[in-house]
Write a protein that holds these residues in place. Structure first.
Motif, PDB file in Angstrom:
ATOM      1  N   ILE A 179     -16.683  -7.411  -7.641  1.00  0.00           N
ATOM      2  CA  ILE A 179     -15.254  -7.685  -7.475  1.00  0.00           C
ATOM      3  C   ILE A 179     -15.134  -9.112  -6.971  1.00  0.00           C
ATOM      4  O   ILE A 179     -15.699  -9.470  -5.927  1.00  0.00           O
ATOM      5  N   GLU A 194     -12.795 -12.445  -5.970  1.00  0.00           N
ATOM      6  CA  GLU A 194     -11.502 -12.952  -5.544  1.00  0.00           C
ATOM      7  C   GLU A 194     -11.611 -14.448  -5.285  1.00  0.00           C
ATOM      8  O   GLU A 194     -12.657 -14.948  -4.863  1.00  0.00           O
ATOM      9  N   LYS A 208      -7.483 -10.836  -8.876  1.00  0.00           N
ATOM     10  CA  LYS A 208      -8.876 -10.498  -8.657  1.00  0.00           C
ATOM     11  C   LYS A 208      -9.489 -10.129  -9.994  1.00  0.00           C
ATOM     12  O   LYS A 208      -8.790  -9.783 -10.953  1.00  0.00           O
ATOM     13  N   ARG A 251     -11.700   3.242 -10.481  1.00  0.00           N
ATOM     14  CA  ARG A 251     -11.249   2.224  -9.532  1.00  0.00           C
ATOM     15  C   ARG A 251      -9.731   2.069  -9.621  1.00  0.00           C
ATOM     16  O   ARG A 251      -9.161   2.069 -10.720  1.00  0.00           O
ATOM     17  N   GLU A 288      -7.987  -0.552  -9.327  1.00  0.00           N
ATOM     18  CA  GLU A 288      -7.603  -1.783 -10.029  1.00  0.00           C
ATOM     19  C   GLU A 288      -7.360  -1.518 -11.524  1.00  0.00           C
ATOM     20  O   GLU A 288      -6.494  -2.133 -12.131  1.00  0.00           O
ATOM     21  N   GLN A 319      -3.988  -0.456 -12.851  1.00  0.00           N
ATOM     22  CA  GLN A 319      -2.932  -1.460 -12.824  1.00  0.00           C
ATOM     23  C   GLN A 319      -2.804  -2.148 -14.186  1.00  0.00           C
ATOM     24  O   GLN A 319      -3.679  -2.042 -15.060  1.00  0.00           O
ATOM     25  N   THR A 347      -6.647  -8.369 -12.676  1.00  0.00           N
ATOM     26  CA  THR A 347      -5.406  -7.780 -12.205  1.00  0.00           C
ATOM     27  C   THR A 347      -5.045  -8.458 -10.887  1.00  0.00           C
ATOM     28  O   THR A 347      -5.483  -9.583 -10.636  1.00  0.00           O
ATOM     29  N   THR A 356      -4.244  -8.308  -6.460  1.00  0.00           N
ATOM     30  CA  THR A 356      -4.681  -7.659  -5.228  1.00  0.00           C
ATOM     31  C   THR A 356      -3.706  -6.584  -4.777  1.00  0.00           C
ATOM     32  O   THR A 356      -4.089  -5.636  -4.101  1.00  0.00           O
TER      33      THR A 356
END
Length: 296
Positions: A20, A22, A29, A44, A46, A49, A96, A98
């Protein structure tokens, strides 16, 4: 260029597993993972999303990777579909935010369209996408926000090993030095068989300059001993990196090769050592220039 930092979290303790990523001062991220882990990674949050994603894997007809760019609202069903139906990819990168809800369908459609257009313009990697999707209608503010989001993505991707969207570094060859080492790269030349090409080393690789010539006919031994180079040559011709111009090919854009030897092989149509084939205006080979710079 502005310095930045990345925070890479190895979620399962395996450096080749889920990572992951960032970026400092960014709302986005990235999730980077091999295809084999999708059954575990898909849970997950994420991937529940809205986002945009890249699929990368080896080309079936030559060396190097090919690329697919997609978007999902959410991402997970699209990745599950590609897991079942697309064979080529071996790793994925999903982008996507945070905090959920900061991207909508139009946002990621815009990002997808821009990424595909950039990859087609750079011609660094073949695309598995059949079509160029149209950009959605965005407000002026949303468009500006997505250009910023895209800029952060493009800054991260080379660090993650993806160079598909990079144009050759913008350098004015008319002002390149031809003598001793400088902050600017030294312009080099490769000549033979009635052609001449110019280029220079960069952090991305070896750049052959727009307007450079390349031979049309290759030696038979290239097909026998270096078939991957022949496939790459045919691919760059098909993608329009070079066009026929009289009795030679001519580069229609600056193009980055992974090494000076691969660049020289393309230009001369024969297996070549780029460190001896590329020379500066004084006749010094790239090898000699590098040895001198190492001594200094």
């Amino acid at each position: 260029m502005t310095p930045f930092s990345l925070r890479i979290f190895v979620a399962d303790g395996d450096p080749d597993g889920l990572r992951i990523v960032e970026k400092s001062n960014w709302i986005g991220k990235a999730l980077v993972f091999p295809r084999a882990l999708l059954p575990q990674v898909k849970t997950r949050p994420e991937l529940a999303q809205t986002g945009v994603y890249l699929l990368l894997g080896p080309r079936p007809d030559g060396e190097g990777d090919m690329l697919y760019v997609g978007e999902g609202d959410p991402i997970r069903p699209r990745l599950e579909s590609h897991y079942a139906q697309k064979d080529f990819w071996t790793r994925a990168i999903g982008f996507t935010t945070t905090t959920a809800g900061q991207l909508n369908k139009a946002h990621v459609q815009f990002l997808e369209s821009r990424l595909i257009a950039l990859a087609r313009a750079a011609k660094r990697m073949p695309l598995d996408n059949a079509n160029q999707p149209a950009e959605p209608s965005l407000s002026e503010a949303d468009r500006a926000d997505m250009e910023v989001f895209l800029g952060h993505m493009l800054g991260m991707l080379p660090v993650l090993g993806v160079h598909a969207f990079e144009q050759a570094p913008a350098v004015s060859t008319s002002s390149l030095p031809t003598g001793t080492a400088s902050v600017s790269p030294t312009l080099l030349y490769c000549k033979g068989k009635g052609i001449e090409a110019s280029g220079y080393e960069s952090t991305q690789g070896f750049v052959v300059c727009k307007g450079s010539q390349a031979v049309v006919d290759v030696v038979p031994s290239l097909e026998t001993n270096k078939p991957a180079r022949l496939v790459q040559r045919e691919d760059l011709i098909a993608r329009g990196v070079v066009e026929i111009h009289g009795a030679t090919y001519r580069f229609v854009q600056d193009y980055v090769f992974s090494s000076p030897s691969i660049a020289a092989t393309f230009v001369l149509g024969m297996s070549s050592n780029g460190r001896t084939k590329w020379r500066d205006a004084q006749g010094r080979t790239l090898k000699e220039i590098q040895e001198l710079e190492a001594e200094q």
